[in-house]
Write a protein that holds these residues in place. Sequence first.
Motif, PDB file in Angstrom:
ATOM      1  N   ARG A  63      15.970  14.553  49.885  1.00 54.47           N
ATOM      2  CA  ARG A  63      15.015  13.601  49.118  1.00 54.47           C
ATOM      3  C   ARG A  63      15.924  12.913  48.195  1.00 54.47           C
ATOM      4  O   ARG A  63      15.500  12.137  47.233  1.00 54.47           O
ATOM      5  CB  ARG A  63      14.051  14.409  48.476  1.00 54.47           C
ATOM      6  N   SER A  64      17.283  13.074  48.379  1.00 59.80           N
ATOM      7  CA  SER A  64      18.252  12.253  47.337  1.00 59.80           C
ATOM      8  C   SER A  64      19.520  11.698  48.288  1.00 59.80           C
ATOM      9  O   SER A  64      20.028  12.445  48.958  1.00 59.80           O
ATOM     10  CB  SER A  64      18.804  13.371  46.520  1.00 59.80           C
ATOM     11  N   TYR A  65      19.510  10.619  48.132  1.00 59.46           N
ATOM     12  CA  TYR A  65      20.563   9.650  49.063  1.00 59.46           C
ATOM     13  C   TYR A  65      21.591   9.089  48.210  1.00 59.46           C
ATOM     14  O   TYR A  65      21.700   8.355  47.387  1.00 59.46           O
ATOM     15  CB  TYR A  65      19.757   8.869  49.974  1.00 59.46           C
ATOM     16  N   GLN A  66      22.746   9.207  49.137  1.00 61.03           N
ATOM     17  CA  GLN A  66      24.031   8.428  48.554  1.00 61.03           C
ATOM     18  C   GLN A  66      23.887   6.635  48.826  1.00 61.03           C
ATOM     19  O   GLN A  66      23.271   6.265  49.746  1.00 61.03           O
ATOM     20  CB  GLN A  66      25.289   8.691  49.373  1.00 61.03           C
ATOM     21  N   ASP A  67      24.497   5.845  47.954  1.00 59.32           N
ATOM     22  CA  ASP A  67      24.455   4.469  48.271  1.00 59.32           C
ATOM     23  C   ASP A  67      25.559   4.381  49.111  1.00 59.32           C
ATOM     24  O   ASP A  67      26.621   3.473  48.596  1.00 59.32           O
ATOM     25  CB  ASP A  67      24.757   3.889  46.762  1.00 59.32           C
ATOM     26  N   LYS A  68      25.474   4.339  50.417  1.00 53.02           N
ATOM     27  CA  LYS A  68      26.430   4.237  51.458  1.00 53.02           C
ATOM     28  C   LYS A  68      25.565   3.627  52.840  1.00 53.02           C
ATOM     29  O   LYS A  68      24.624   4.375  53.207  1.00 53.02           O
ATOM     30  CB  LYS A  68      27.190   5.597  51.668  1.00 53.02           C
ATOM     31  N   GLU A  69      26.085   2.781  53.529  1.00 52.37           N
ATOM     32  CA  GLU A  69      25.392   2.152  54.497  1.00 52.37           C
ATOM     33  C   GLU A  69      25.384   3.111  55.792  1.00 52.37           C
ATOM     34  O   GLU A  69      26.411   4.112  55.881  1.00 52.37           O
ATOM     35  CB  GLU A  69      25.935   0.775  54.932  1.00 52.37           C
ATOM     36  N   VAL A  70      24.470   3.072  56.470  1.00 53.45           N
ATOM     37  CA  VAL A  70      24.361   3.920  57.829  1.00 53.45           C
ATOM     38  C   VAL A  70      25.154   3.071  58.866  1.00 53.45           C
ATOM     39  O   VAL A  70      24.721   1.774  59.143  1.00 53.45           O
ATOM     40  CB  VAL A  70      23.139   4.222  58.167  1.00 53.45           C
ATOM     41  N   PRO A  71      26.177   3.661  59.716  1.00 57.64           N
ATOM     42  CA  PRO A  71      26.783   2.847  60.404  1.00 57.64           C
ATOM     43  C   PRO A  71      25.762   2.398  61.725  1.00 57.64           C
ATOM     44  O   PRO A  71      24.961   3.094  62.011  1.00 57.64           O
ATOM     45  CB  PRO A  71      27.934   3.489  61.092  1.00 57.64           C
ATOM     46  N   GLU A  72      25.826   0.967  62.037  1.00 60.14           N
ATOM     47  CA  GLU A  72      25.039   0.700  63.231  1.00 60.14           C
ATOM     48  C   GLU A  72      25.271   1.571  64.483  1.00 60.14           C
ATOM     49  O   GLU A  72      24.049   1.606  65.191  1.00 60.14           O
ATOM     50  CB  GLU A  72      25.360  -0.597  63.629  1.00 60.14           C
ATOM     51  N   ASP A  73      26.200   2.007  64.808  1.00 59.54           N
ATOM     52  CA  ASP A  73      26.293   2.797  65.776  1.00 59.54           C
ATOM     53  C   ASP A  73      25.318   4.118  65.662  1.00 59.54           C
ATOM     54  O   ASP A  73      24.957   4.634  66.479  1.00 59.54           O
ATOM     55  CB  ASP A  73      27.764   3.367  66.271  1.00 59.54           C
ATOM     56  N   SER A  74      25.520   4.780  64.496  1.00 59.35           N
ATOM     57  CA  SER A  74      24.584   5.902  64.258  1.00 59.35           C
ATOM     58  C   SER A  74      23.135   5.638  64.353  1.00 59.35           C
ATOM     59  O   SER A  74      22.379   6.482  64.685  1.00 59.35           O
ATOM     60  CB  SER A  74      25.085   6.502  62.832  1.00 59.35           C
ATOM     61  N   LEU A  97      12.810   6.665  49.347  1.00 56.24           N
ATOM     62  CA  LEU A  97      12.351   5.538  49.978  1.00 56.24           C
ATOM     63  C   LEU A  97      13.077   4.453  49.559  1.00 56.24           C
ATOM     64  O   LEU A  97      13.384   3.424  50.206  1.00 56.24           O
ATOM     65  CB  LEU A  97      10.916   5.321  49.896  1.00 56.24           C
ATOM     66  N   VAL A  98      13.581   4.268  48.230  1.00 54.15           N
ATOM     67  CA  VAL A  98      14.314   3.026  48.070  1.00 54.15           C
ATOM     68  C   VAL A  98      15.845   3.341  47.879  1.00 54.15           C
ATOM     69  O   VAL A  98      16.925   2.340  47.871  1.00 54.15           O
ATOM     70  CB  VAL A  98      13.867   2.525  46.524  1.00 54.15           C
ATOM     71  N   GLN A  99      16.008   4.856  47.410  1.00 54.63           N
ATOM     72  CA  GLN A  99      17.707   5.249  47.532  1.00 54.63           C
ATOM     73  C   GLN A  99      18.146   5.160  48.852  1.00 54.63           C
ATOM     74  O   GLN A  99      19.534   4.641  49.008  1.00 54.63           O
ATOM     75  CB  GLN A  99      17.704   6.751  47.002  1.00 54.63           C
ATOM     76  N   ALA A 100      17.281   5.512  50.015  1.00 54.68           N
ATOM     77  CA  ALA A 100      18.133   5.601  51.403  1.00 54.68           C
ATOM     78  C   ALA A 100      18.422   3.996  51.707  1.00 54.68           C
ATOM     79  O   ALA A 100      17.660   3.211  51.670  1.00 54.68           O
ATOM     80  CB  ALA A 100      17.099   6.323  52.251  1.00 54.68           C
ATOM     81  N   PRO A 125      13.065   7.950  55.672  1.00 56.04           N
ATOM     82  CA  PRO A 125      14.168   7.588  55.021  1.00 56.04           C
ATOM     83  C   PRO A 125      15.557   8.129  55.722  1.00 56.04           C
ATOM     84  O   PRO A 125      15.483   9.206  56.226  1.00 56.04           O
ATOM     85  CB  PRO A 125      14.207   8.183  53.507  1.00 56.04           C
ATOM     86  N   LEU A 126      16.537   7.176  56.057  1.00 58.34           N
ATOM     87  CA  LEU A 126      17.713   7.807  56.554  1.00 58.34           C
ATOM     88  C   LEU A 126      19.061   7.242  56.036  1.00 58.34           C
ATOM     89  O   LEU A 126      19.197   6.069  55.653  1.00 58.34           O
ATOM     90  CB  LEU A 126      17.876   7.370  58.128  1.00 58.34           C
ATOM     91  N   GLY A 127      19.849   8.428  55.594  1.00 58.68           N
ATOM     92  CA  GLY A 127      20.887   7.796  54.781  1.00 58.68           C
ATOM     93  C   GLY A 127      22.145   9.070  54.707  1.00 58.68           C
ATOM     94  O   GLY A 127      21.716  10.175  55.375  1.00 58.68           O
ATOM     95  N   TYR A 128      22.973   8.698  54.010  1.00 59.02           N
ATOM     96  CA  TYR A 128      23.936   9.965  53.757  1.00 59.02           C
ATOM     97  C   TYR A 128      23.434  11.051  52.568  1.00 59.02           C
ATOM     98  O   TYR A 128      22.823  10.205  51.503  1.00 59.02           O
ATOM     99  CB  TYR A 128      25.338   9.712  53.540  1.00 59.02           C
ATOM    100  N   PRO A 129      23.258  12.271  52.824  1.00 62.69           N
ATOM    101  CA  PRO A 129      22.642  13.110  51.637  1.00 62.69           C
ATOM    102  C   PRO A 129      23.404  12.943  50.332  1.00 62.69           C
ATOM    103  O   PRO A 129      24.878  13.150  50.329  1.00 62.69           O
ATOM    104  CB  PRO A 129      22.637  14.306  52.323  1.00 62.69           C
ATOM    105  N   ALA A 130      22.943  12.991  49.324  1.00 60.90           N
ATOM    106  CA  ALA A 130      23.456  13.164  47.842  1.00 60.90           C
ATOM    107  C   ALA A 130      23.394  14.485  47.225  1.00 60.90           C
ATOM    108  O   ALA A 130      24.223  14.988  46.826  1.00 60.90           O
ATOM    109  CB  ALA A 130      22.835  12.307  46.733  1.00 60.90           C
TER     110      ALA A 130
END
Length: 180
Positions: free
Chosen positions: A15-26, A74-77, A155-160
């Motif tokens: 429920r907590s995400y880094q401010d880092k893009e998800v690569p298109e390939d992923s 939802l807004v972090q990811a 939500p999808l992203g790198y975990p914080a």
Amino acid sequence: MADLREIIKGRRSIRSYQDKEVPEDSLNRVLESIQWSPSWANTQCWEVIVVKNPAAKEKLQEALGKTNPATKALVQAPVVLVLCGKLKSSGFYKGEVTTKFGDWFMFDLGIAAQNLCLTAHDLGLATVITGMFDHEKAGKAMGVPDGYELVSIIPLGYPAKDSPAPKRREINEFTHFEKF
Ligand SMILES: Cc1cc2nc3c(=O)[nH]c(=O)nc-3n(C[C@H](O)[C@H](O)[C@H](O)COP(=O)(O)O)c2cc1C
């Protein structure tokens, strides 16, 4: 690739995400895991909306409300995946319901959601399935047409931050041999 058992046991709702893009390939790998999900008679009733626009994510966040523990995510990811299902397709034959359970779209979407989450975890990404929100509001915000339902926002992203694993029932508490 990690061991399947490790992937299944290591996946957590984050429920907590880094401010880092998800690569298109992923992202494509995650979508591919939905594409190859099993479904009722291969009906593949899923539709996926990929949301990256901050204003659109805020609209979804409004549907979740303040009490849902995943609201901030939802807004972090960087990416939010919105799972929708086509109605009257899964569990139907020639337009007629085939079992006592009626529409199986929730079942098929559940499998797709799990494939999504496990694949994301295998790629070092995090997810949290959400289901507790105002579905009408979210569906309107996403322009979901008649004949479809918006079911889950993920939500999808790198975990914080890691989450501890909530306790599970013991295997012998839910397993029955030969008879319930
Ligand atoms: C169908 C479904 C709906 C869920 N809805 C929410 C939700 O609205 N908000 C949230 O924070 N977590 C939600 N979760 C996550 C669960 O709380 C989580 O999976 C459970 O506590 C087990 O933790 P784990 O996923 O880390 O193993 C949902 C999970 C599922 C499968």
